[in-house]
Design an enzyme around this catalytic site. Structure first.
Site, short mmCIF file in Angstrom:
data_model
loop_
_atom_site.label_atom_id
_atom_site.label_comp_id
_atom_site.label_asym_id
_atom_site.label_seq_id
_atom_site.Cartn_x
_atom_site.Cartn_y
_atom_site.Cartn_z
N GLU A 52 34.00 94.02 42.91
CA GLU A 52 35.35 93.88 42.34
C GLU A 52 35.37 94.55 40.96
O GLU A 52 35.82 93.96 39.97
CB GLU A 52 35.71 92.41 42.23
CG GLU A 52 35.44 91.63 43.51
CD GLU A 52 35.84 90.17 43.46
OE1 GLU A 52 36.77 89.81 44.18
OE2 GLU A 52 35.24 89.42 42.69
N CYS B 219 41.58 82.61 43.45
CA CYS B 219 41.73 82.76 42.00
C CYS B 219 43.09 83.32 41.60
O CYS B 219 43.67 82.92 40.59
CB CYS B 219 40.62 83.65 41.46
SG CYS B 219 40.40 85.19 42.36
#
Ligand code: FUB
Ligand code: ZN
Length: 618
Positions: A304, A398
C-alpha cells in the site's frame, strides 16, 4: 470556544490559527450535503457495522476477561475509536440525543475493556489474556489503536465531553509514558505521535509531548522489519530529519509527517530547524513526483506504498482513501505553520477528488482503493479492487470511519485567523463567526462551488477596527478577479488581501473562472505520457462507460479537439456540471471523478490519450 481537531498551543510556532470548531458552518452546498449524509447514513451505518463485524464483541470479551474468538485484524479497536471521533464531532456540530447515547454506549464499553493500568488492546487481551504486550511492535498496532483512542477522546473533550472516554484516554496515555519511558522502541504504524501532541494541547501535560517527540526522533534507525517488510515500509529507513522523500506505506508516512509537523509546531525542532526543513522538502518532492492528479497517494498495491518518483500508473494506483486523509492532515499542519497557500491548494485537490471519491453519494458504500483507470475487462486483484465497485464495509475497514471523522470535522479546514484578520482557504456555502478585537467577525460565504467559481463573501458583523480578509486564489485559476462593493473587478493573481474597517453589508466577490481545461500529464510519468486529464475548477473529471451509451468505448477513447463544453446536468448524479469531449469515435461525456461508480462498476478513466496535435510538445 471549542477547538477542532488541531489546536496548536498558545506558544506554538504557527503563523495561522484554526478557528473554533463551531466558528464555521457549512450551509448546504457540496460539503454541507456530504456532512448531512455522513451524519444521517454513514455514521449510524458504521455503528451497526461495528456490531456485526465483531469490533464491539472483541471489546466486550476483553472487558469480561474472556479469551478466545477474537474477530478481524489486530486493529479492530481503531475502527471503534474513529467512529467515536466522528460521533463526537457530529455532536459538537449539531447536538442530538441519539449521538450522545451512541457515544455513551461505545465509551462505556471501551472503558470497561481497559486494564487497570491503562493498557487497552482487545486483540492482545482476548487472544493471549493481555500477556506479551508490545511483543510485536512491527505489526501489532497497539500504539496505533491507542492513538485513535486519544484522538477520539480529545474530540469529545473539546465538543462533547464524556467522562469515561476522557478517563480512558488519560489512563492510556499515562500508561504509554511509563511503558515507553526513555527507550528507543518505535511502533510500525504511526499516529500516536500526533494524538499525543493533541492530548498535550488539551491537557498541558508535557510528558505527552515528550513522548510524541521521542517517537518521532527514534524513528529512522532501521529497527522495524519483519512480516515481509523492510524498514522503508514503516518510514524507518532514515530519520525523519534526513529523509528527502516520503516512502513506504503511504498512510504510515502521512501520519508520521503530520505528527512530526506537530512536534515542530510545539517547539521540538532543533535550533537549525532541521525537521521543519525536512518536512517541507519531503512535501514538495511528494507533490512533484509521487502525487496523483486526484491528490491520491500510493501507487503500489504491494505494501500500500509509494512508488519511485513518477511511478504513478493510473490503472495500478492504490491511492488508499486513508492516505488522502493523511495527506490533508499533514498539509493542514504545514499550512498553519507557514501560511503557504500551496498547502491549501493540495488540500482542495485532495478533498474534492481523491478523498470525496472514497464514499458514495448515498453515504453507504466506499472505496478503499481509488484507481484512476478501470478497464472494461479488468480482473479484480482482490475485494478492494475498484473494478468490483464500491463496498458497504471491508474486512480491513480503516477507510470508512476515517472518512466519517474527516467529514464530521471538515469545516474546521475552511478558514484560519492571525493577528491581521481572517483567511479563507477553501470555498463553499458557509457562515464564519470569529471573535475579533472587541467584537465579532461574521461572514457569510455564498457560492455554488465547485460547480461555479463565483464566491461572494458578505460581512454580516464586524468590530469597529481595521482587519484583513484574505482569500486564496487556487493555483488552477488563471484569471481570478475581485470586486469589493461594486468596485472592480481587479485582477487577483496570487491571493487577495483586503484591509479596511469593514461594515455590515460589505461584499467581496471573488471570481474564479473555471472553464473546463485539459491538463497534460507530466512526461516523466511513463504510464500516461502524452495523455490529458479534463479538469474544471478544483474537480478532476473522468469518463465512465455508462455515460457513453452509443459513444466510444472508454478503453479506446482518443481526444481529438481541445474544445470542451460544460453543461449543468440536473438529471445526472444529483446535479453536476458535465463536460463534453470530442473523440475519434464521436462525442463523449465526462463527469467529476469524485462521483464515479455511483451507478455500478464499469470502465472509467481520467487520463485520456489524445491526438498528437493537441500536445504542446508535439
Ligand atoms: O494498518 C492499519 C491500516 O490498515 C492502514 O493504515 C491501512 O493502510 C490498512 O492497511
Ligand atoms: Zn484506509
Amino acid at each position: 470556544m471549542t477547538a477542532g481537531p488541531v489546536a496548536p498551543s498558545d506558544h506554538a510556532a504557527v503563523v495561522l490559527r484554526p478557528l473554533a470548531f463551531d466558528a464555521v458552518r457549512f450551509d448546504g452546498g457540496f460539503w454541507g450535503r456530504r456532512q448531512q449524509v455522513n451524519r444521517e447514513v454513514s455514521i449510524p451505518g458504521a455503528v451497526q457495522r461495528l456490531r456485526e463485524a465483531g469490533n464491539l464483541d472483541n471489546l466486550r470479551m476483553a472487558a469480561e476477561g474472556v479469551t478466545g474468538s477474537y474477530r478481524g485484524p489486530v486493529f479492530m479497536d481503531s475502527d471503534v475509536y474513529k467512529v467515536l471521533e466522528a460521533l463526537a464531532w457530529e455532536q459538537g456540530r449539531a447536538p442530538a440525543a441519539h449521538l450522545v447515547d451512541a457515544i455513551g454506549e461505545l465509551a462505556a464499553l471501551v472503558r470497561s475493556a481497559q486494564s487497570p493500568d491503562g493498557y487497552l488492546n482487545s486483540y492482545v487481551q482476548v487472544t493471549r489474556g493481555g500477556a506479551d504486550r508490545y511483543a510485536d511492535l512491527v505489526m501489532g498496532h497497539e500504539l496505533y489503536c491507542l492513538g485513535h483512542l486519544l484522538q477520539a477522546a480529545v474530540a469529545a473533550h473539546r465538543v462533547s465531553p464524556n467522562d469515561e472516554l476522557w478517563s480512558a484516554a488519560l489512563a492510556a496515555a499515562d500508561h504509554l509514558t511509563v511503558a515507553f519511558a526513555d527507550n528507543d522502541a518505535v511502533e510500525g504504524h504511526p499516529i500516536v505521535e500526533m494524538a499525543l501532541v493533541e492530548l498535550y494541547r488539551e491537557t498541558g501535560t508535557t510528558a505527552y509531548l515528550d513522548l510524541a517527540s521521542q517517537f518521532v526522533y527514534v524513528r529512522g534507525r532501521g529497527q522495524l522489519r519483519g512480516h515481509g517488510r523492510e524498514p522503508s515500509y514503516f518510514s524507518d529507513r532514515v530519520p525523519v530529519r534526513e529523509a528527502t522523500s516520503v516512502e513506504g506505506h503511504a498512510v504510515r508516512a502521512m501520519y508520521l509527517a503530520a505528527g512530526a509537523a506537530d512536534i515542530v509546531a510545539e517547539g521540538r525542532d532543533d535550533a537549525s530547524q532541521g525537521l521543519a526543513t525536512a518536512l517541507r522538502r519531503q512535501w514538495q518532492h511528494m507533490v512533484r513526483t509521487k502525487t496523483y492528479v486526484t491528490g491520491g497517494l500510493g501507487s503500489r498495491w504491494d505494501g500500500e506504498a509509494f512508488g519511485d518518483p513518477y511511478e504513478l500508473p493510473p490503472d495500478r494506483a492504490y491511492a488508499e482513501t486513508c492516505a488522502a486523509i493523511g495527506s490533508v492532515q499533514w498539509a493542514w499542519r504545514m499550512l498553519l505553520a507557514t501560511g503557504d497557500a500551496a498547502f491549501a491548494d493540495l488540500i482542495e485537490r485532495t478533498l474534492f477528488n481523491g478523498f470525496a471519491a472514497g464514499v458514495s453519494r448515498t453515504g453507504d458504500e466506499y472505496f478503499y482503493v481509488n484507481a484512476l483507470q478501470v478497464r472494461a475487462d479488468a480482473a479484480p486483484q482482490d475485494h478492494r479492487s475498484p473494478a468490483l465497485g464500491r463496498h458497504g464495509w471491508f474486512d480491513v475497514a480503516c477507510c470508512p470511519p476515517n472518512i466519517m471523522r474527516t467529514l464530521a470535522s471538515l469545516h474546521s479546514h475552511l478558514a484560519t485567523s492571525d493577528l491581521s484578520g481572517v483567511q479563507i482557504h477553501q470555498y463553499g456555502s458557509a457562515t464564519i463567526s470569529h471573535p475579533w478585537a472587541d467584537g465579532t467577525i461574521e461572514l457569510r460565504m455564498h457560492t455554488d462551488y465547485p460547480w461555479s467559481g463565483e464566491v461572494t463573501v458578505e460581512v454580516r458583523r464586524s468590530p469597529d477596527a481595521e482587519w484583513t480578509l484574505s482569500l486564496r486564489v487556487p493555483r488552477w485559476c488563471q484569471d481570478a478577479s475581485v470586486t469589493v462593493n461594486e468596485v472592480g473587478p481587479a485582477p487577483a493573481r496570487s491571493g487577495v488581501r483586503l484591509t479596511r474597517r469593514w461594515r455590515y453589508g460589505d461584499q467581496v466577490r471573488l471570481d474564479l473562472p473555471m472553464p473546463p481545461r485539459l491538463t497534460e500529464a507530466d512526461p516523466h510519468v511513463d504510464a500516461v505520457r502524452g495523455c490529458v486529464a479534463v479538469e474544471r475548477g478544483p474537480l478532476v473529471y473522468c469518463v465512465e462507460q455508462v455515460d457513453q451509451p452509443a459513444g466510444p468505448l472508454v478503453d479506446d477513447l482518443v481526444i481529438t479537439a481541445s474544445t470542451l463544453t460544460d453543461e449543468w446536468r440536473e438529471d445526472l448524479l444529483g446535479g453536476v456540471v458535465a463536460v463534453h469531449l470530442q473523440t475519434r469515435a464521436g462525442a463523449a461525456l465526462a463527469v467529476p471523478y469524485c462521483l464515479w461508480a455511483n451507478r455500478g462498476p464499469g470502465a472509467m478513466r481520467i487520463w485520456l490519450p489524445c491526438s498528437p496535435e493537441l500536445r504542446r510538445d508535439h
